[in-house]
Design an enzyme around this catalytic site. Structure first.
Site, mmCIF file in Angstrom:
data_model
loop_
_atom_site.group_PDB
_atom_site.id
_atom_site.type_symbol
_atom_site.label_atom_id
_atom_site.label_comp_id
_atom_site.label_asym_id
_atom_site.label_seq_id
_atom_site.Cartn_x
_atom_site.Cartn_y
_atom_site.Cartn_z
ATOM 1 N N VAL A 1 -19.748 -26.471 1.194
ATOM 2 C CA VAL A 1 -20.242 -27.778 0.724
ATOM 3 C C VAL A 1 -19.061 -28.576 0.207
ATOM 4 O O VAL A 1 -18.245 -28.064 -0.572
ATOM 5 C CB VAL A 1 -21.296 -27.620 -0.390
ATOM 6 C CG1 VAL A 1 -21.849 -28.982 -0.795
ATOM 7 C CG2 VAL A 1 -22.425 -26.709 0.055
ATOM 8 N N LYS B 1 -23.073 -30.410 3.588
ATOM 9 C CA LYS B 1 -23.154 -28.970 3.798
ATOM 10 C C LYS B 1 -22.962 -28.655 5.281
ATOM 11 O O LYS B 1 -23.684 -29.169 6.138
ATOM 12 C CB LYS B 1 -24.513 -28.447 3.327
ATOM 13 C CG LYS B 1 -24.682 -26.941 3.502
ATOM 14 C CD LYS B 1 -26.111 -26.495 3.237
ATOM 15 C CE LYS B 1 -26.454 -26.679 1.784
ATOM 16 N NZ LYS B 1 -27.798 -26.135 1.481
ATOM 17 N N GLY C 1 -22.551 -21.533 4.608
ATOM 18 C CA GLY C 1 -21.369 -22.320 4.936
ATOM 19 C C GLY C 1 -20.792 -22.967 3.695
ATOM 20 O O GLY C 1 -21.029 -22.517 2.571
ATOM 21 N N GLU D 1 -19.153 -22.461 -1.678
ATOM 22 C CA GLU D 1 -19.172 -21.675 -0.437
ATOM 23 C C GLU D 1 -20.298 -20.665 -0.567
ATOM 24 O O GLU D 1 -20.464 -20.017 -1.597
ATOM 25 C CB GLU D 1 -17.835 -20.943 -0.242
ATOM 26 C CG GLU D 1 -17.756 -20.099 1.015
ATOM 27 C CD GLU D 1 -17.525 -20.921 2.264
ATOM 28 O OE1 GLU D 1 -17.948 -20.481 3.337
ATOM 29 O OE2 GLU D 1 -16.921 -22.004 2.156
ATOM 30 N N GLY D 2 -21.077 -20.534 0.495
ATOM 31 C CA GLY D 2 -22.175 -19.563 0.481
ATOM 32 C C GLY D 2 -22.349 -18.940 1.839
ATOM 33 O O GLY D 2 -21.550 -19.161 2.764
ATOM 34 N N GLY D 3 -23.407 -18.136 1.984
ATOM 35 C CA GLY D 3 -23.669 -17.486 3.254
ATOM 36 C C GLY D 3 -23.961 -18.477 4.357
ATOM 37 O O GLY D 3 -23.703 -18.218 5.535
ATOM 38 N N ASP E 1 -35.720 -19.279 -2.158
ATOM 39 C CA ASP E 1 -34.478 -18.810 -2.779
ATOM 40 C C ASP E 1 -34.223 -19.560 -4.080
ATOM 41 O O ASP E 1 -33.121 -20.052 -4.340
ATOM 42 C CB ASP E 1 -33.303 -18.985 -1.814
ATOM 43 C CG ASP E 1 -32.058 -18.214 -2.279
ATOM 44 O OD1 ASP E 1 -32.222 -17.198 -2.996
ATOM 45 O OD2 ASP E 1 -30.935 -18.624 -1.939
ATOM 46 N N LEU F 1 -16.798 -28.054 -2.981
ATOM 47 C CA LEU F 1 -17.743 -27.819 -4.064
ATOM 48 C C LEU F 1 -18.206 -26.375 -4.150
ATOM 49 O O LEU F 1 -18.268 -25.796 -5.236
ATOM 50 C CB LEU F 1 -18.983 -28.724 -3.895
ATOM 51 C CG LEU F 1 -18.767 -30.226 -4.031
ATOM 52 C CD1 LEU F 1 -20.056 -30.975 -3.726
ATOM 53 C CD2 LEU F 1 -18.256 -30.588 -5.417
#
Length: 475
Positions: free
Chosen positions: A196, A210, A194, A190-192, A307, A188
């Protein structure tokens, strides 16, 4: 004759009291008796979390007061169609045996004719018996029926999680199976933090799993405490944390799956149709409800998101928004001022006081929400280096225009005048208040919500407060 009739009445009263007590014991819901303007709680259906540590419980109950605690969605939120749950598990404000004496159940007339009285007594007992059977049947049906919440989305018909349940512990193998080995087809985002992945649990519920990259640096106790706090946030406009996984250095969080992606994708996605104004208005109001709940109504105290941005506002196909991604959330049980040694968040949404001194309160979320409102109005990104100089930072470009209500300059040209001018004016005014540089003169989220809904009494009161603050600053 009178003695005989009194004994019959007493017998009927006892019978009805027994029926009331039986129904109270069997019903799987909360029961409140309302007489005139007075509400009397007769029974609360209480839910507690088995993972709660004694010290945390004590702190929560102390901070929440004697009325207490496990309120997943407050009764003061009429827009939230979720059940009210009570305080400490196993307590009740009124014993069921008191129900028969709190108010008269029926009145009777003394009959002059013994025969007529006897016949009426038989009829009354028969009707009581029939009513009793109907009540017992209805209660049995309601007792046996599983608590099925309405679907999260009317189009997808995805199952919504049941409010009031404690976070569930998953094994890594279970989540691996649910996501088909965290396959690319279920990827689904990708972020800082990790990645999902979408997953399907054995009972059919769709979830978002996540994985945290830096989870090994966080201790088990700290992680469990964070999970426990975040799982208390249960509101229809907040993405619910369903469970978690801790195995060796692995840390995973399991959230409910929201079917229609993020607000960011709908505002700025290349292949998306224009997000129409009614949807934008609905998203603004719903997200405000979710933040109001986190700041002012969550049973564990104030949760500061830190955030908030369009990426973290997820929507259904009905354009119902849910505030998500609490990996950076900050819990402030007593509403005290928090101080961070390192700044966490996304540039363009950070409140000035947070970037300058690291001071974090719920007013930092209000600022970020104001930026999101400006994005909904203008269709512009918070930071866009592709724009000419002076237009790259959205708040600085929009600040003066918001104060002047320059509708023509502010409104997204893609809308082509398909919007409500009244709602636009309300949102412009609200956004202008939210991005005030001084956090003390920004509204609370409860005020923000009422402003967005067009409550002029709040508007006038808050405008008066702002003028007073302005006079003080001039002095």
């Amino acid at each position: 004759m009178s003695t005989s009739f009194v004994s019959i009445c007493n017998s009927s009263c006892v019978h009805l009291k027994q029926e009331v007590k039986w129904c109270i014991d069997e019903l799987q819901c909360n029961i409140v008796a309302i007489k005139r303007s007075q509400a009397k709680v007769l029974r609360l259906n209480l839910v507690g979390s088995p993972t709660t540590k004694d010290a945390v419980k004590e702190n929560k109950s102390r901070s929440l007061g004697s009325v207490g605690a496990v309120v997943t969605t407050p009764l003061s939120s009429p827009e939230v169609g979720t059940p009210f749950t009570g305080t400490e598990a196993g307590t009740s404000s009124v014993a069921s045996s008191d129900l028969g004496t709190s108010s008269p159940i029926f009145t009777a007339e003394v009959k002059k004719d013994d025969t007529n009285a006897a016949q009426e007594t038989k009829i009354s007992r028969r009707s009581d018996s029939e009513t009793s059977g109907n009540i017992r049947g209805a209660v049995s049906l309601s007792r046996n029926a599983p608590p099925v919440p309405p679907p999260l989305c009317s189009i997808c018909q995805h199952k919504a999680p049941v409010f009031g349940k404690p976070p569930r512990f998953f094994s890594y193998k279970e989540l691996e199976l649910a996501t088909k080995g965290f396959s690319q087809s279920n990827f689904l985002a990708e972020g800082g933090f990790g990645s999902v992945h979408r997953g399907v649990l054995p009972e059919g519920q769709i979830v978002a799993v996540k994985q945290h990259k830096l989870a090994s640096t966080q201790g088990d106790v700290e992680f469990c405490s964070e999970v426990e706090v975040l799982s208390c946030a249960q509101h229809r406009n907040v993405v619910m944390l369903i469970g978690f996984c801790i195995e060796q250095s692995r840390r995973l969080l399991v959230y409910e799956y929201i079917c229609n992606g993020s607000l960011d994708a709908h505002l700025y996605g290349r292949h998306k149709d224009t997000l129409e104004w009614p949807a934008r208005q609905k998203i603004a109001v719903g997200a405000a409800r979710g933040l109001r709940y986190l700041h002012e109504e969550c049973r564990v105290g104030c949760i500061v998101h830190r955030d908030l941005r369009p990426n973290n506002i997820l929507i259904t196909h009905d354009y119902e928004p849910l505030v998500g991604d609490f990996g950076l959330a900050r819990w402030q049980p007593d509403g005290e001022l928090g101080v961070d040694t390192r700044i966490i968040g996304t540039f363009g949404y950070l409140a000035p006081e947070y970037t300058q001194s690291g001071q974090i309160t719920e007013k930092a979320d209000v600022y970020s929400f104001g930026v999101v409102l400006i994005e909904l109005i203008t269709g512009r990104k918070a930071m866009d280096i592709s724009r000419p100089k002076g237009q790259q930072c959205l708040t600085e470009w929009a600040r003066t225009r918001l104060e002047e209500y320059a509708v023509e300059e502010l409104v997204d040209p893609k809308l082509e005048k398909r919007y409500s001018e009244t709602e636009i004016i309300c949102m412009i005014h609200t956004a202008s208040l939210c991005i005030r540089r001084d956090p003390h003169v920004r509204p609370r989220m409860s005020q923000v919500l009422r402003l967005l809904e067009g409550d002029m009494s709040v508007n006038e009161r808050f405008s008066g407060r702002l003028s007073t603050e302005s006079q003080r600053s001039v002095r």
